[in-house]
Motif scaffolding. Structure first.
Motif, PDB file in Angstrom:
ATOM      1  N   ASN A 167       0.819  -1.213   0.000  1.00  0.00           N
ATOM      2  CA  ASN A 167       0.000   0.000   0.000  1.00  0.00           C
ATOM      3  C   ASN A 167       0.849   1.258   0.000  1.00  0.00           C
ATOM      4  O   ASN A 167       0.498   2.255  -0.649  1.00  0.00           O
ATOM      5  CB  ASN A 167      -0.945  -0.004   1.201  1.00  0.00           C
ATOM      6  N   ASP A 168       1.968   1.235   0.720  1.00  0.00           N
ATOM      7  CA  ASP A 168       2.901   2.364   0.689  1.00  0.00           C
ATOM      8  C   ASP A 168       3.374   2.619  -0.745  1.00  0.00           C
ATOM      9  O   ASP A 168       3.438   3.767  -1.203  1.00  0.00           O
ATOM     10  CB  ASP A 168       4.121   2.090   1.577  1.00  0.00           C
ATOM     11  N   GLU A 171       0.553   4.188  -2.897  1.00  0.00           N
ATOM     12  CA  GLU A 171       0.301   5.595  -2.583  1.00  0.00           C
ATOM     13  C   GLU A 171       1.391   6.497  -3.148  1.00  0.00           C
ATOM     14  O   GLU A 171       1.102   7.576  -3.685  1.00  0.00           O
ATOM     15  CB  GLU A 171       0.177   5.778  -1.077  1.00  0.00           C
ATOM     16  N   ARG A 174       0.987   6.797  -6.953  1.00  0.00           N
ATOM     17  CA  ARG A 174      -0.083   7.726  -7.324  1.00  0.00           C
ATOM     18  C   ARG A 174       0.379   9.172  -7.204  1.00  0.00           C
ATOM     19  O   ARG A 174       0.000  10.037  -8.009  1.00  0.00           O
ATOM     20  CB  ARG A 174      -1.333   7.465  -6.475  1.00  0.00           C
ATOM     21  N   ASP A 175       1.225   9.463  -6.216  1.00  0.00           N
ATOM     22  CA  ASP A 175       1.778  10.812  -6.092  1.00  0.00           C
ATOM     23  C   ASP A 175       2.740  11.123  -7.239  1.00  0.00           C
ATOM     24  O   ASP A 175       2.759  12.246  -7.758  1.00  0.00           O
ATOM     25  CB  ASP A 175       2.497  10.970  -4.753  1.00  0.00           C
ATOM     26  N   HIS A 240       5.792  13.336   0.353  1.00  0.00           N
ATOM     27  CA  HIS A 240       4.940  12.214   0.736  1.00  0.00           C
ATOM     28  C   HIS A 240       5.280  11.755   2.155  1.00  0.00           C
ATOM     29  O   HIS A 240       4.374  11.439   2.950  1.00  0.00           O
ATOM     30  CB  HIS A 240       5.132  11.070  -0.253  1.00  0.00           C
ATOM     31  N   VAL A 245      -0.219  14.443   0.646  1.00  0.00           N
ATOM     32  CA  VAL A 245      -0.722  13.513  -0.363  1.00  0.00           C
ATOM     33  C   VAL A 245      -0.979  14.280  -1.655  1.00  0.00           C
ATOM     34  O   VAL A 245      -2.045  14.873  -1.858  1.00  0.00           O
ATOM     35  CB  VAL A 245      -2.002  12.806   0.117  1.00  0.00           C
ATOM     36  N   SER A 247      -1.496  13.298  -4.668  1.00  0.00           N
ATOM     37  CA  SER A 247      -2.537  12.776  -5.548  1.00  0.00           C
ATOM     38  C   SER A 247      -3.925  13.269  -5.161  1.00  0.00           C
ATOM     39  O   SER A 247      -4.880  13.100  -5.923  1.00  0.00           O
ATOM     40  CB  SER A 247      -2.520  11.247  -5.538  1.00  0.00           C
ATOM     41  N   GLN A 248      -4.044  13.903  -3.988  1.00  0.00           N
ATOM     42  CA  GLN A 248      -5.332  14.433  -3.548  1.00  0.00           C
ATOM     43  C   GLN A 248      -5.413  15.953  -3.626  1.00  0.00           C
ATOM     44  O   GLN A 248      -6.422  16.547  -3.224  1.00  0.00           O
ATOM     45  CB  GLN A 248      -5.625  13.955  -2.121  1.00  0.00           C
ATOM     46  N   SER A 256      -3.846  11.674 -11.124  1.00  0.00           N
ATOM     47  CA  SER A 256      -3.660  10.555 -10.198  1.00  0.00           C
ATOM     48  C   SER A 256      -4.866   9.629 -10.274  1.00  0.00           C
ATOM     49  O   SER A 256      -5.407   9.181  -9.278  1.00  0.00           O
ATOM     50  CB  SER A 256      -3.475  11.072  -8.769  1.00  0.00           C
TER      51      SER A 256
END
Length: 293
Positions: A167-168, A171, A174-175, A240, A245, A247-248, A256
């Motif tokens: 998951n790391d 994430e 995506r960034d 990050h 984040v 990507s948000q 993203s």
């Protein structure tokens, strides 16, 4: 999710092609370059090997820009020297796609022209990506970046089985998709490679971190781009790690998201992303030559 950055290092395993400057045609590297995927040939800068028709070199992970540039330069010069040792008119060609003549391509051994390697993953679905396939006489050159944030004492024993690490990786990818990927369109206008490889979100988890796979080899063509990639990827990882984040971020969320086949990023859009990152988030600025000024 904040990364546990212990020892930030960057590596790369780019693929380049060999070109006959007299005949004006691409040649397979398999008779010129030592090493294979299973048994890379060790060098002072890392390793070298044949990857299908391409020559691939791997650099030792770099903790600073100086070592990054030095090792990439050594790798490129090594491939070029091997090409010229085979024939002085041969040269290294750095471009995302190499198209071969039909007769030459069909004369190559099956294992040289065969597509496919170990599967990679999609950072938006966590699933494996579909293996590439084409009947055309071209092959693609990647410029994958390896990002390590764990030292030897912290390596993940099973990168695929460790859910937190996986998951790391997703994430962070995506960034990188929201930042480095759209800006890469300012120096890489190729779309053909992306029909096989380089889709947004493609990655492989590694015991030390992650392999980011969307970029082609185009950034190797200029030391200024080599430096920008190093600095921009580092900056993304550090932001990050601070819990930012990317990507948000509203201005970046369009990039993203999973890649939509046929959808492209325009130069104007890439410039908007570049200017936002430089002005608001202190990203390195691309050289003016790539900004159209």
């Amino acid at each position: 999710m904040v990364l546990n950055v212990i020892d930030l290092q960057l590596g790369a395993d780019p693929e380049v092609f060999i070109f006959d400057t007299l005949e004006q045609k691409f040649l397979s590297a398999h008779t010129m370059v030592p090493g294979s995927k299973d048994k890379p040939h060790s060098t002072t800068y890392g390793a070298i090997q044949v990857d299908g028709v391409a020559a691939e070199f791997n650099i030792l992970p770099a903790r600073n820009l100086k070592d990054w540039l030095k090792r990439i330069g050594l790798g490129l010069r090594h491939v070029n020297s091997l090409a010229k040792a085979s024939n002085p008119r041969n040269a290294v060609m750095i471009q995302p796609v190499a198209t071969f003549t039909k007769s030459y391509f069909e004369s190559l051994p099956e294992d040289v022209v065969q597509l496919g390697c170990n599967p990679d993953f999609n950072a938006y679905t966590s699933n494996t990506n579909e293996p590439p396939h084409t009947t055309e006489y071209f092959r693609t050159g990647a410029g994958h970046v390896h990002i390590g944030w764990l030292n030897h004492n912290m390596f993940v024993e099973d990168p695929l089985g460790d859910d937190k690490h996986f998951n790391d990786c997703m994430e962070l990818v995506r960034d990188l998709d929201a930042t480095v990927y759209p800006i890469s369109h300012l120096w890489d206008g190729d779309t053909k490679r992306r029909t096989l490889y380089g889709q947004r979100g493609s990655f492989r988890p590694k015991k030390y971190g992650v392999e980011y796979r969307p970029l082609s080899n185009a950034w190797l063509s200029d030391p200024l781009l080599q430096a920008w990639v190093y600095n921009a990827v580092n900056h993304t990882v550090l932001l990050h790690n601070e819990g930012f984040v990317l990507s948000q971020v509203d201005e970046l969320t369009d990039f993203s998201k999973p890649f939509t086949k046929g959808k492209t990023i325009t130069r104007e859009t890439a410039l908007e992303v570049h200017n936002y990152l430089v002005d608001k988030l202190e990203y390195p600025k691309l050289p003016e030559i790539y900004l159209g000024k």
